[in-house]
Design an enzyme around this catalytic site. Structure first.
Site, short mmCIF file in Angstrom:
data_model
loop_
_atom_site.label_atom_id
_atom_site.label_comp_id
_atom_site.label_asym_id
_atom_site.label_seq_id
_atom_site.Cartn_x
_atom_site.Cartn_y
_atom_site.Cartn_z
N ASP A 16 0.86 -1.18 0.00
CA ASP A 16 0.00 0.00 0.00
C ASP A 16 0.89 1.24 0.00
O ASP A 16 1.24 1.77 1.06
CB ASP A 16 -0.89 -0.04 1.25
CG ASP A 16 -2.05 0.95 1.17
OD1 ASP A 16 -2.39 1.39 0.06
OD2 ASP A 16 -2.62 1.27 2.23
N GLU A 89 -6.76 5.30 -8.41
CA GLU A 89 -8.03 5.84 -7.91
C GLU A 89 -8.62 6.93 -8.79
O GLU A 89 -7.92 7.83 -9.26
CB GLU A 89 -7.82 6.38 -6.49
CG GLU A 89 -9.09 6.67 -5.76
CD GLU A 89 -8.98 6.34 -4.27
OE1 GLU A 89 -9.91 6.73 -3.55
OE2 GLU A 89 -8.01 5.72 -3.84
N LYS A 125 -9.83 2.17 -8.64
CA LYS A 125 -10.33 2.35 -7.28
C LYS A 125 -11.44 3.40 -7.26
O LYS A 125 -11.28 4.49 -7.80
CB LYS A 125 -9.21 2.79 -6.33
CG LYS A 125 -8.37 1.66 -5.81
CD LYS A 125 -7.29 2.16 -4.90
CE LYS A 125 -7.74 2.24 -3.47
NZ LYS A 125 -6.61 2.57 -2.56
N THR A 149 -13.19 1.00 -2.63
CA THR A 149 -12.44 1.43 -1.46
C THR A 149 -13.34 2.23 -0.50
O THR A 149 -14.53 2.40 -0.76
CB THR A 149 -11.22 2.25 -1.90
OG1 THR A 149 -10.39 2.53 -0.76
CG2 THR A 149 -11.62 3.56 -2.57
N PHE A 171 -11.75 -1.31 5.26
CA PHE A 171 -10.74 -0.57 6.02
C PHE A 171 -10.75 -0.99 7.49
O PHE A 171 -11.65 -0.62 8.24
CB PHE A 171 -11.01 0.93 5.92
CG PHE A 171 -10.47 1.57 4.66
CD1 PHE A 171 -10.44 0.89 3.46
CD2 PHE A 171 -9.98 2.87 4.69
CE1 PHE A 171 -9.94 1.47 2.31
CE2 PHE A 171 -9.49 3.47 3.55
CZ PHE A 171 -9.46 2.78 2.35
#
Length: 320
Positions: A16, A89, A125, A149, A171
């Site tokens: 990440d 993203e 994303k 996400t 998350f």
């Protein structure tokens, strides 16, 4: 054998980060980025030239196009170092606009393809709003794979499964943060660790639901605060981990601290679970009923949008 190597026996390890120079030492399968990670990277001396050259090359184009080109540059650099996929993203400010999200995703894929990258090596994303999930459904039908996400609730995960998205990123750490803040002085860190951690429990519930009902969407735990949360999810399809935590796992010998498989798809298939389905109105109500998910989703979109604006400001400076 260290804990990172042991974890790989059960789970696909993903890095990440936007700092692709860190990737080689950890040998992840995939990598994920977001606006905050890219912002952090471009402020380092070794990445500033990448931003400057991209801005200079496409000067005169719209800021959002130059932004997409820079994100794709980072993605291509990352793909040169990993065997799998990179997640890139869509602008968080489009989180409530299905059509604009689809258009932006298609442009990102076109830019990757123009750079010689196959569509299957990219995950787009998108925030797990109703509009984002609908955009992902449409993109998946076109063969563009997505990573949903800012996912904090069971209803978001169920809707993503219904939309047949490729992958979700629940998350863990941000869920943990919310409950810890709510509890205040009553929070017992030791008692709420491991499988009792609310973020870990959320991912376990989603994982078990998917495996029980044969939902093909991949589950990738994300946003970890410590290695205990990671190890409590060993066996999850994928786990995306920051370089600092990857280093901590690599520093611990399994002889001193063994790693065991914590999630088991075969066991999940045997559970007595009721099927769940959401349409738009029931999804919105379920999300509204979950104060943690409502607050963290809104907060996450605001934070990514703010960092995107900061990135744009840096790009504008580079162009002047």
């Amino acid at each position: 054998m260290n804990q990172l190597e042991a974890l790989r026996q059960f789970t696909t390890v993903v890095a990440d980060t936007g700092d692709f120079h860190q990737l080689a030492q950890f040998r992840p399968q995939d990598a994920t980025t977001n606006p905050s990670l890219i912002l952090k990277a471009v402020q380092k001396p070794e990445y500033a030239p990448l931003m400057r050259t991209t801005v200079a090359q496409w000067k005169g184009r719209s800021l959002d196009e130059i932004m997409d080109r820079m994100l794709v540059r980072f993605g291509c650099e990352i793909l040169d170092l990993i065997p799998g996929r990179v997640s890139t993203e869509v602008d968080a400010r489009l989180s409530f606009d299905t059509d604009a999200t689809v258009a932006r995703a298609e442009r990102l894929i076109e830019l990757y393809q123009a750079s010689g990258v196959h569509v299957d090596r990219v995950l787009i994303k998108i925030a797990s709003t109703w509009e984002g999930i609908e955009a992902a459904r449409l993109l998946e039908q076109k063969g563009i794979h997505t990573n949903l996400t800012l996912l904090f609730s069971f209803c978001q995960a169920v809707a993503c499964g219904q939309a047949r998205v490729q992958l979700i990123s629940p998350f863990v750490g941000r869920i943990h943060d919310w409950y810890k803040k709510q509890a205040g002085a009553q929070w017992d860190e030791a008692a709420m660790a491991g499988h009792n951690d609310p973020g870990v429990a959320s991912v376990r519930r989603i994982y078990e639901h998917y495996k029980h009902f044969g939902i093909a969407t991949e589950v990738m735990g994300a946003s970890f605060r410590n290695t205990g949360q990671i190890l409590a999810l060993a066996g999850c399809d994928l786990l995306t981990i920051a370089p600092e935590l990857l280093a901590q796992l690599a520093a611990v010998d399994v002889a001193a601290a063994p790693v065991a498989c914590a999630l088991d798809g075969a066991q999940a298939a045997k559970l007595a679970l009721e099927p769940v389905h959401y349409d738009e109105s029931s999804f919105r109500f379920a999300l509204n009923e979950d104060a943690m998910a409502t607050e963290k989703l809104a907060e996450g979109i605001r934070a990514f949008a703010a960092d995107t604006r900061k990135l744009e400001a840096l790009m504008q400076q580079a162009a002047d």
